[in-house]
Scaffold this active site. Structure first.
Site, mmCIF file in Angstrom:
data_model
loop_
_atom_site.group_PDB
_atom_site.id
_atom_site.type_symbol
_atom_site.label_atom_id
_atom_site.label_comp_id
_atom_site.label_asym_id
_atom_site.label_seq_id
_atom_site.Cartn_x
_atom_site.Cartn_y
_atom_site.Cartn_z
ATOM 1 N N ARG A 59 0.844 -1.208 0.000
ATOM 2 C CA ARG A 59 0.000 0.000 0.000
ATOM 3 C C ARG A 59 0.874 1.251 0.000
ATOM 4 N NH1 ARG A 59 -1.875 2.811 5.014
ATOM 5 N NH2 ARG A 59 -3.511 4.292 4.425
ATOM 6 N N ARG A 105 -7.881 20.020 7.803
ATOM 7 C CA ARG A 105 -6.717 20.219 8.676
ATOM 8 C C ARG A 105 -6.673 21.636 9.228
ATOM 9 N NH1 ARG A 105 -3.049 16.234 9.123
ATOM 10 N NH2 ARG A 105 -3.208 14.507 7.653
ATOM 11 N N LYS A 258 -13.060 3.008 1.171
ATOM 12 C CA LYS A 258 -12.776 3.049 2.603
ATOM 13 C C LYS A 258 -13.960 3.690 3.334
ATOM 14 C CE LYS A 258 -8.599 4.414 3.717
ATOM 15 N NZ LYS A 258 -7.368 5.261 3.723
ATOM 16 N N THR A 316 -6.385 -0.703 10.392
ATOM 17 C CA THR A 316 -6.058 0.324 11.384
ATOM 18 C C THR A 316 -5.840 -0.240 12.785
ATOM 19 O OG1 THR A 316 -7.515 1.816 10.141
ATOM 20 C CG2 THR A 316 -6.503 2.665 12.148
#
Length: 542
Positions: A59, A105, A258, A316
């Site tokens: 990945r 962000r 995802k 994760t």
């Protein structure tokens, strides 16, 4: 006395009581392992070790690194795959591009310059959230710039904003204007520059693809990637946007969505239908929804993918502590095992292999845990359930279903059924497009599937499907088609011997077509392998 397991009348409870704790695990592993490649693992020698330890998919996280950086990493992965010999065979390694996606962000701290600095947000204090770009470099303990221009409009008073992977949380107290909110610090902490922001239970209207994502996808096309891990997918149209960018040139690239937020969970059925597969991305999900709900979402999403016949990845923090320690916690080992028992096709390592001190040990541990968990998997019961309830199974096929699909499903069911009944060592599948192996994977045979194909891209993508051991066959085609069939089956048998799943006298299910080309699969044979790797037409003793 005959046991319930032998009569086939056992339930999952009885199956678990018969698990042998200290027996050796199986020779092979049906669950795929995905490794995130980063500074700790991008050198060729390390990558070779990871491939030989069990890495199936490499990945590339495009949230970090330049195109030049990823280009070199991809070259290194391919070089490592060319020289690695897991089980004595060369095996393809898939390349996955993970998009940055619609992230939110904070700005930079005032006066931080090129160095790293932090300010402390004190619990109970007030802080102003602004989207005014003039404050991008003025962040402090009382003022935080956020780069999502519509944040004030979508947030309601009383809702929470999470910062830096949820380490800090802010409650909206007042909206001052279209660019400014006053918040109370609920959970304080040290705030650095450019930290991630999550808005749980809010419908973020950012586009699924940014200009940067589009550029990354087009770059991926030039590098021959095999799959895209699409971040923050919220609805089916997000998937379609990615396919539009990939175009005809990338039509064979698998799009794995995802699922990371509430909107994605709410729209999971349409996302599964539009996608080639799903990733349960538990990192951001654990911020976007309550942490105690994540395991429920995991089980629900995995089960829906199993029924739909789409591969599903669990990701994760699976072995997070191995980023700094050579051994995982007991809870982490159980987490990996339970993902396998839930029905995940693949499990993924993130920081453990990208930046951790023990990338090789993490892959070996993941491999060992998966092999043990697969022994505890009640394969025959699952086979019965998926035949009865699967929404593409024969019981629910519609009257207008094409006959070739009915034949393919029937052939795969017969092959898996035979592998259980005859306790076969493996299933050999000869395929052009990989579709036969994908269909068969859905029925989760306990025996590994040795899938032989001449298409290297097909072989690489098959790593996403549980139980598939893709073998890239490169020998030229002889004039006689049946000779080519026999050669490919023998090639698979040699690989199976190297893996340790085929021994003298082993029974093997062989699935082939009736003619050359895709869409002709209709033949199942059960053969016995002799000491020379040849097939005995009848069972010993007959």
């Amino acid at each position: 006395m005959t046991s319930l397991l032998e009569t086939g009348d056992a339930c999952s409870l009885i199956h678990r009581t018969n698990l042998a704790v200290f027996e050796n695990s199986r020779a092979g592993r049906n669950t795929g392992i995905i490794c995130t490649i980063g500074p700790a693992s991008r050198e060729v020698a390390t990558l070779k070790s990871l491939v030989e330890a069990g890495m199936n998919v490499a990945r590339m996280n495009f949230s970090h690194g330049s195109h030049d950086y990823h280009r070199q990493t991809i070259c290194n992965v391919r070089e490592a795959a060319d020289i690695a010999r897991p089980f004595g065979n060369k095996r393809p390694v898939a390349i996955a591009l993970d998009t940055k996606g619609p992230e939110i962000r904070t700005g930079n701290l005032a006066g931080s310059g090129e160095g790293y600095s932090e300010v402390v947000l004190e619990g109970g204090s007030e802080v102003t959230i602004t989207t005014n770009k003039k404050d991008y470099g003025n962040c402090s303990s009382t003022l935080i710039y956020v780069d999502y221009e519509n944040i004030v409009n979508i947030m309601e008073v009383g809702q929470l904003i999470y910062v830096d992977d949820g380490l800090m949380s802010l409650e909206v107290k007042e909206k001052k204007d279209s660019q400014t909110m006053i918040c109370r610090v609920v959970n304080g902490g040290a705030l650095g520059s450019h930290k991630g922001v999550n808005l749980p239970f809010s419908k973020v209207d950012l586009p699924a693809l940014s200009e940067r994502d589009i550029g990354d996808l087009k770059f991926g096309l030039t590098q021959g990637i095999h799959m895209v891990f699409a971040s923050f997918i919220r609805k089916a149209s997000d998937v379609n946007s990615i396919r539009s960018v990939l175009g005809d040139e990338g039509k064979k690239i698998a799009v794995i969505s995802k699922i990371e937020n509430k909107e994605g969970i709410d729209n999971i059925d349409e996302i599964i239908e539009a996608s080639d597969g799903i990733m349960v991305a538990r990192g951001d999900m654990g911020i976007e929804i309550p942490a105690q709900k994540v395991f429920i979402a995991q089980k629900m999403i995995i089960s829906k993918c199993n029924l739909a016949g789409k591969p599903v990845i669990c990701a994760t923090q699976m072995l997070e502590s191995m980023t700094v320690n050579p051994r995982p916690t007991r809870a982490e080992a159980s987490d990996v095992a339970n993902a396998v028992l839930d029905g995940a096709d693949c499990v993924m390592l993130s920081g453990e292999t990208a930046k951790g001190a023990y990338p090789l040990e993490a892959v070996k541990m993941m491999n060992d845990i998966c092999r043990e968990a697969e022994v505890a998997w009640y394969s025959s019961q699952y086979f019965y359930d998926i035949r009865r309830y699967g929404n593409t199974g024969l019981g629910l096929l519609q009257p207008d279903t094409p006959s070739d699909r009915i034949i393919a499903e029937s052939t795969c069911i017969a092959a898996v059924d035979a592998s259980f009944a005859m306790k076969c060592a493996c299933i050999v599948v000869l395929t052009t497009s990989g579709k036969t192996a994908m269909v068969m994977s859905r029925y989760r045979p306990l025996a590994p599937m040795l899938v032989v194909t001449r298409d290297e891209g097909v072989a690489a993508r098959l790593h996403l499907w549980s139980g598939c051991f893709p073998l890239h066959y490169t020998q030229p085609r002889p004039d006689a088609w049946m000779e080519d069939v026999d050669n490919r089956v023998r090639f698979a048998v040699v690989a199976g011997r190297n893996m340790g799943c085929i021994k003298d006298g082993s029974k093997v299910v062989v699935v082939t077509g009736w003619k050359m080309g895709s869409g002709s699969t209709n033949t199942v044979r059960v053969l016995t392998v002799d000491s020379k790797g040849e097939f005995i037409n009848k069972n010993p003793g007959e």
